[in-house]
Design an enzyme around this catalytic site. Structure first.
Site, PDB file in Angstrom:
ATOM      1  N   GLY A  41      34.568   4.315  -6.705  1.00 47.46           N
ATOM      2  CA  GLY A  41      33.538   3.616  -5.948  1.00 47.46           C
ATOM      3  C   GLY A  41      32.832   2.581  -6.802  1.00 47.46           C
ATOM      4  O   GLY A  41      32.552   2.815  -7.985  1.00 47.46           O
ATOM      5  N   GLY A  43      29.997   0.746  -5.497  1.00 49.72           N
ATOM      6  CA  GLY A  43      28.678   0.421  -4.970  1.00 49.72           C
ATOM      7  C   GLY A  43      27.651   0.494  -6.082  1.00 49.72           C
ATOM      8  O   GLY A  43      27.996   0.512  -7.276  1.00 49.72           O
ATOM      9  N   LEU A  44      26.383   0.566  -5.725  1.00 49.07           N
ATOM     10  CA  LEU A  44      25.353   0.544  -6.762  1.00 49.07           C
ATOM     11  C   LEU A  44      25.432   1.751  -7.681  1.00 49.07           C
ATOM     12  O   LEU A  44      25.163   1.639  -8.881  1.00 49.07           O
ATOM     13  CB  LEU A  44      23.970   0.454  -6.120  1.00 49.07           C
ATOM     14  CG  LEU A  44      23.649  -0.916  -5.524  1.00 49.07           C
ATOM     15  CD1 LEU A  44      22.275  -0.923  -4.897  1.00 49.07           C
ATOM     16  CD2 LEU A  44      23.746  -2.011  -6.585  1.00 49.07           C
ATOM     17  N   HIS A 267      18.729   6.382  11.716  1.00 56.58           N
ATOM     18  CA  HIS A 267      17.854   5.247  11.411  1.00 56.58           C
ATOM     19  C   HIS A 267      17.296   4.685  12.716  1.00 56.58           C
ATOM     20  O   HIS A 267      18.052   4.427  13.650  1.00 56.58           O
ATOM     21  CB  HIS A 267      18.640   4.165  10.669  1.00 56.58           C
ATOM     22  CG  HIS A 267      17.773   3.185   9.946  1.00 56.58           C
ATOM     23  ND1 HIS A 267      16.901   2.338  10.598  1.00 56.58           N
ATOM     24  CD2 HIS A 267      17.643   2.905   8.626  1.00 56.58           C
ATOM     25  CE1 HIS A 267      16.276   1.586   9.706  1.00 56.58           C
ATOM     26  NE2 HIS A 267      16.703   1.913   8.506  1.00 56.58           N
ATOM     27  N   SER A 285      16.914  -4.041   9.140  1.00 52.42           N
ATOM     28  CA  SER A 285      16.213  -3.410   8.026  1.00 52.42           C
ATOM     29  C   SER A 285      14.898  -2.757   8.440  1.00 52.42           C
ATOM     30  O   SER A 285      14.145  -3.282   9.266  1.00 52.42           O
ATOM     31  CB  SER A 285      15.920  -4.462   6.955  1.00 52.42           C
ATOM     32  OG  SER A 285      15.027  -3.963   5.992  1.00 52.42           O
ATOM     33  N   ARG A 338      11.807   7.864   8.915  1.00 49.86           N
ATOM     34  CA  ARG A 338      12.864   7.498   9.864  1.00 49.86           C
ATOM     35  C   ARG A 338      13.152   8.596  10.887  1.00 49.86           C
ATOM     36  O   ARG A 338      13.393   8.301  12.055  1.00 49.86           O
ATOM     37  CB  ARG A 338      14.142   7.160   9.081  1.00 49.86           C
ATOM     38  CG  ARG A 338      13.998   5.892   8.278  1.00 49.86           C
ATOM     39  CD  ARG A 338      15.180   5.653   7.373  1.00 49.86           C
ATOM     40  NE  ARG A 338      15.037   4.361   6.702  1.00 49.86           N
ATOM     41  CZ  ARG A 338      15.892   3.892   5.806  1.00 49.86           C
ATOM     42  NH1 ARG A 338      16.942   4.621   5.463  1.00 49.86           N
ATOM     43  NH2 ARG A 338      15.705   2.717   5.243  1.00 49.86           N
ATOM     44  N   LEU A 449      18.871   2.793  -2.676  1.00 52.87           N
ATOM     45  CA  LEU A 449      19.156   1.923  -3.815  1.00 52.87           C
ATOM     46  C   LEU A 449      18.547   2.495  -5.087  1.00 52.87           C
ATOM     47  O   LEU A 449      19.138   2.426  -6.168  1.00 52.87           O
ATOM     48  CB  LEU A 449      18.609   0.515  -3.550  1.00 52.87           C
ATOM     49  CG  LEU A 449      19.106  -0.183  -2.283  1.00 52.87           C
ATOM     50  CD1 LEU A 449      18.532  -1.587  -2.175  1.00 52.87           C
ATOM     51  CD2 LEU A 449      20.622  -0.243  -2.266  1.00 52.87           C
TER      52      LEU A 449
END
Length: 646
Positions: A41, A43-44, A267, A285, A338, A449
């Site tokens: 992976g 991603g971040l 979400h 967002s 959320r 993140l």
């Protein structure tokens, strides 16, 4: 049932991480170059881990199924990243971020892990600024902050409405530096579909070249999974279509426990479903809830007219608008967490007050913010998000309110890991959304993140050294070992089994059917009867899948249908575990909402006496029931209370 060793250090909460780092093993610079690490992976989480470990001197091999690491789904996290910097001077602190994260997760996360996350959050911002990430700034040059759900302070750093993309570009640049230096080898368009275990330790992976169809072996002294979450088990989600659970699921089948699989996040700020042929949902967002106000009509007759398309929402006067989040939760208003906002939207729509033609939407209105702040200010904050909304819906959100509805977004559950981020398989690590560790039963906005970069930049580089210090004398891993032979054989047989079914229905057919089952019975609201029905329907779907699947194209070539079929096979098995886990947890907490266990006001009702634990499932074989292990959660620094955002 067995006790799980989470390896949480002793001592005061604020000193655990510092003391732990001071007492774990370290690999010398000369020895790091002898050690190989595989990262799945980009991603971040995976990308930051790859860059950091390569900078330290390890030999890193990275896999991504996309055509470039910069295509990872982290780019879709638009709104921002949390950090306890207190730049706005509103009394933020490491402890406040820790507390609001624990509370936001409805007290189903480890204190030690969450505090460490809050503790390193500030360093993440410094790291990313040094990389050139263009965070928004105030006139005086200080980085700007905005608010996100579940927080009483402004601690979210952002780069307009494309924060994830900008953070990933910083991470990608750091990776490229090490690729050029020869310390990172990247395999694009390669899907890792099994982990190889040798003498109880993770020693490599089996991957499929998605262009040639070739199955390949790779060895390493340790394996790190940063392959994201499993939201696509619901078919329609905010995840990219390629996001899958296969690497983590096959690690589970090799001995890594799977934790809290029923904890998935809904979400509240998603563009509603608009057709039967839709393949994914688009997230707007959460940052929009800073300035947008959520409402539905007060009068049922107005809602009926909106559903019929005979009334313009701008023609409904303020006194006839129900700003239901502000009404129900005055302290937090539109910035409740959320799970709370999602259930509130569902309740209003179920009562008949939905505002689109399906009755499954509420308004997110920027009229008031534009009147107060001016269009220019709103455009600077959210311009690209507004453009995206208009392109998808053909509605100008500067002139008309957006329509939103809850959708599957994030997986709080994942592979079980200890404090060092190691799974129950030695040498196998799981980071970012792929593990379960930091968010409990609900993730606060802008924390994905934060966790991904915390794990990759500031946690794994320390903890993996503690394990690898004992592997210095281990030579390069020989991929001709019998364990590699057997793993490759199993992968080949599994793919051929799917390819040779020669039925009549496409992989997408089964994925959509699975999605309907999961959304209807394991979605926003669950009950025992529905979960039992889901278990039955999933078992029937699995049987049909292996009888009537059809994969077109050649086996030994690029074959997107074969890739999808293998992923869907894993999703079907995961779905059964999710339903089992949800049925076992007789309480409501965070995103896990059992309708039998709710307060009179319709809020979650935890059972801390019986369910204050992490559920960790052990695979016992294809024909055996998985075994439940429980990690008791101990709270010494926060008081367990009923969550209230009123």
């Amino acid at each position: 049932m067995s006790a799980l060793d989470s390896k949480i250090p002793a001592g005061p909460l604020a000193e655990k991480w510092s003391n732990h780092k001071a007492h774990i093993n370290v690999v010398s610079p000369a020895n790091k170059k002898k050690l190989d690490i595989i990262i799945v992976g980009t991603g971040l989480a995976g990308g930051s881990a790859a860059a950091s470990l390569a900078e330290l001197g390890y030999n890193v091999t990275v896999f991504c199924y996309q055509d470039s690491p910069r295509r990872a789904h982290s780019i879709a996290a638009q709104g921002g990243i949390n950090a306890a910097k207190n730049y706005t001077n509103d009394n933020d602190s490491v402890f406040r971020l820790f507390y609001e994260t624990i509370k936001g997760g409805d007290y189903r996360a480890r204190e030690a892990n969450v505090y460490r996350l809050a503790e390193v959050s500030g360093a993440i911002i410094d790291q990313c600024v040094a990389q050139g990430v263009p965070f928004a700034r105030e006139y005086g040059g200080l980085l700007s902050n905005r608010s996100f759900g579940g927080a009483l302070v402004s601690r979210t750093f952002y780069a307009r409405g494309q924060t994830g993309q900008q953070l990933l570009l910083g991470c990608y640049g750091a990776m490229n530096r090490q690729i050029k230096a020869g310390k990172i080898k990247v395999y694009n368009r390669h899907e890792v579909i099994d982990v190889v275990i040798v003498d109880g330790k993770a020693r490599g992976v089996i991957a499929r070249d998605m262009v040639s169809g070739r199955i390949e072996r790779f060895g390493a002294h340790a394996v790190v999974l940063g392959s994201g979450g499993f939201g696509n088990v619901f078919f329609l989600s905010t995840n990219a279509m390629g996001c899958n659970v296969s690497a983590a699921w096959n690690a589970y089948k090799k001995g890594a426990y799977f934790a809290n699989p029923c904890f998935v996040q809904i979400h509240p700020t998603c563009i509603p479903v608009h057709g039967e042929q839709q393949s994914k949902l688009t997230l707007m967002s959460e940052s929009l809830r800073n300035d947008g106000r959520v409402w539905v009509p007060k009068k049922i007759e107005d809602a009926k007219k909106l559903q019929a398309g005979t009334l313009n929402p701008n023609d409904i006067p303020d006194e006839d608008r129900d700003f239901y989040l502000e009404r129900r939760y005055p302290a937090f208003g539109n910035l409740v967490p959320r799970d709370v906002a999602s259930r509130a939207a569902k309740e209003r729509c179920d009562a008949g007050y939905g505002v689109n033609n399906t009755g499954k939407a509420v308004f997110l209105d920027f009229k008031y913010a534009i009147e107060q702040l001016g269009r220019d200010t709103i455009e600077k904050r959210y311009g690209n998000l507004f453009q995206m909304y208009e392109k998808i819906t053909d509605v100008d959100p500067y002139k008309n309110p957006m329509m939103i509805y809850p959708a599957i977004h994030y997986s709080m559950g994942g592979l079980w890991v200890d404090y060092n981020l190691m799974t129950t398989v030695k040498g196998l690590y799981s980071i970012g959304e792929c593990n379960f560790s930091d968010h409990g039963a609900n993730r606060l906005g802008a924390s994905a993140l934060m966790q991904g970069l915390a794990d990759g930049y500031f946690i794994l580089p320390y903890t993996i050294g503690d394990y690898l210090a004992k592997e210095i004398a281990t030579p390069k891993i020989n991929t001709n070992l019998p364990e590699f032979d057997e793993a490759e054989k199993q992968v080949d047989e599994r793919l051929h089994k799917l390819y040779n079914i020669k039925g009549t229905k496409s992989p997408d057919h089964f994925h959509k059917e699975l999605g309907h089952i999961m959304w209807n019975y394991v979605g926003m609201a669950r009950d025992a009867e529905g979960l039992q029905k889901a278990e039955k329907l999933i078992a029937e779907l699995k049987e049909e899948f292996y009888k009537d699947l059809r994969i077109v194209g050649d086996f030994t070539a690029m074959n997107n249908e074969l890739e999808k079929a293998a992923r869907i096979a894993d999703f079907i098995e995961l779905a059964a575990l999710m339903a089992k886990d949800a049925l076992e947890r007789n309480e409501s907490c965070g995103g896990h909402f059992r309708t039998e266990y709710a307060t009179p006001e319709g809020e979650t009702q935890r059972d801390d006496e019986h369910y204050k634990y992490v559920s960790a499932w052990e695979f016992k074989g294809d024909k055996e029931e998985p075994l439940l292990h429980k990690e008791d959660l101990i709270f010494e620094n926060v008081e367990l209370t009923q969550r209230s955002y009123k």
